[in-house]
Design a protein around this motif. Sequence first.
Motif, short mmCIF file in Angstrom:
data_model
loop_
_atom_site.label_atom_id
_atom_site.label_comp_id
_atom_site.label_asym_id
_atom_site.label_seq_id
_atom_site.Cartn_x
_atom_site.Cartn_y
_atom_site.Cartn_z
N VAL A 71 -13.25 -11.89 -9.98
CA VAL A 71 -11.77 -10.78 -10.76
C VAL A 71 -10.23 -11.22 -9.85
O VAL A 71 -10.06 -11.59 -8.62
N ARG A 72 -9.41 -11.76 -11.00
CA ARG A 72 -8.22 -12.24 -10.04
C ARG A 72 -6.66 -10.80 -10.55
O ARG A 72 -7.11 -11.12 -11.76
N VAL A 73 -6.36 -10.66 -9.73
CA VAL A 73 -5.40 -9.39 -10.29
C VAL A 73 -4.28 -9.73 -10.30
O VAL A 73 -3.57 -10.36 -8.92
N PRO A 74 -3.57 -10.16 -11.46
CA PRO A 74 -1.98 -10.84 -11.23
C PRO A 74 -0.83 -9.35 -10.65
O PRO A 74 -1.59 -9.11 -10.89
N ASP A 75 -0.09 -10.39 -10.76
CA ASP A 75 1.18 -9.61 -9.60
C ASP A 75 1.59 -8.44 -10.45
O ASP A 75 1.67 -7.66 -9.46
N ASN A 76 1.22 -7.79 -11.22
CA ASN A 76 2.01 -6.95 -12.07
C ASN A 76 0.90 -6.03 -11.74
O ASN A 76 1.38 -4.62 -12.07
N LYS A 77 0.13 -6.06 -11.56
CA LYS A 77 -0.68 -5.17 -11.41
C LYS A 77 -1.40 -4.88 -10.20
O LYS A 77 -2.25 -3.88 -8.62
N ARG A 78 -1.10 -5.82 -8.65
CA ARG A 78 -1.40 -5.80 -7.26
C ARG A 78 -1.16 -3.78 -6.75
O ARG A 78 -1.78 -3.82 -5.87
N LYS A 79 -0.30 -3.72 -7.02
CA LYS A 79 0.36 -2.25 -6.21
C LYS A 79 -1.36 -1.20 -7.19
O LYS A 79 -1.97 -0.72 -5.87
N ALA A 80 -1.42 -1.39 -7.60
CA ALA A 80 -2.55 -0.05 -8.34
C ALA A 80 -3.61 -0.67 -7.34
O ALA A 80 -3.88 -0.23 -7.10
N ALA A 81 -3.99 -2.43 -7.94
CA ALA A 81 -5.68 -2.66 -7.36
C ALA A 81 -5.16 -2.06 -5.62
O ALA A 81 -6.17 -1.58 -5.50
N HIS A 82 -4.24 -2.48 -5.46
CA HIS A 82 -4.71 -1.70 -3.28
C HIS A 82 -4.23 -0.48 -3.29
O HIS A 82 -5.72 -0.07 -2.34
N GLU A 83 -4.23 0.45 -4.06
CA GLU A 83 -4.35 1.48 -4.41
C GLU A 83 -5.85 2.16 -4.73
O GLU A 83 -6.68 2.62 -3.74
N LEU A 84 -6.23 1.16 -5.34
CA LEU A 84 -7.45 1.19 -6.03
C LEU A 84 -8.44 1.27 -4.94
O LEU A 84 -9.58 1.57 -4.67
N LEU A 85 -7.93 -0.52 -3.89
CA LEU A 85 -8.74 -0.79 -3.04
C LEU A 85 -9.35 0.30 -1.80
O LEU A 85 -10.06 0.58 -1.76
N ALA A 86 -8.18 0.90 -1.95
CA ALA A 86 -8.08 2.36 -0.68
C ALA A 86 -8.37 3.91 -0.88
O ALA A 86 -9.84 3.76 -0.41
N LEU A 87 -8.65 3.23 -2.35
CA LEU A 87 -9.52 4.77 -2.96
C LEU A 87 -10.83 4.42 -3.24
O LEU A 87 -12.14 5.59 -2.49
#
Length: 168
Positions: A71-87
């Motif tokens: 899974v590669r996270v595109p730049d425009n989804k990084r903020k949401a992906a980081h928040e999901l990682l924390a959760l």
Amino acid sequence: MNIGREPYEESDDAAPVEMLAQVFEAHGWPCEFNGEDEVTSEIQGSWTTYQVKGVWRAEDRVLQFLCLPDVRVPDNKRKAAHELLALINEQLWLGHFDMWSRGGVLLYRHGLMLGEEGLLSLSMAQVAIEAAISECDRFYPAFQFVLWGDKTPRQALDAALVDAAGEA
């Protein structure tokens, strides 16, 4: 995921990458050494094929165990992906999910500290593999919901955990 334990002798400890290679080969998973301190395999999970790596640091007697779900996270989804990682990481007892800053590659990582001899037991190798695949399978849908389903990180995690509970 429950990896069968029949073909092994429990008393046999081995160098970490050698033990992982034995487990990979015993299950028919392709296995490749990337130098003497790294071994890689591909394992089919419930949602996708995972690249599984063991990297040995002899000076620290630590085996870093990585599972990459491609899974590669595109730049425009990084903020949401980081928040999901924390959760997601709040839910884990062992290991954690991370994202490499270069390329946005998603991965699960766990470090195994081994004893003075630096040997890995069969049961430790089995548990490391099972835990990595299980956690990646458990949370893979949440990443897909954020990346492709336009759900918020909280919605994605809630939906993934409900879906996983219904799979029994």
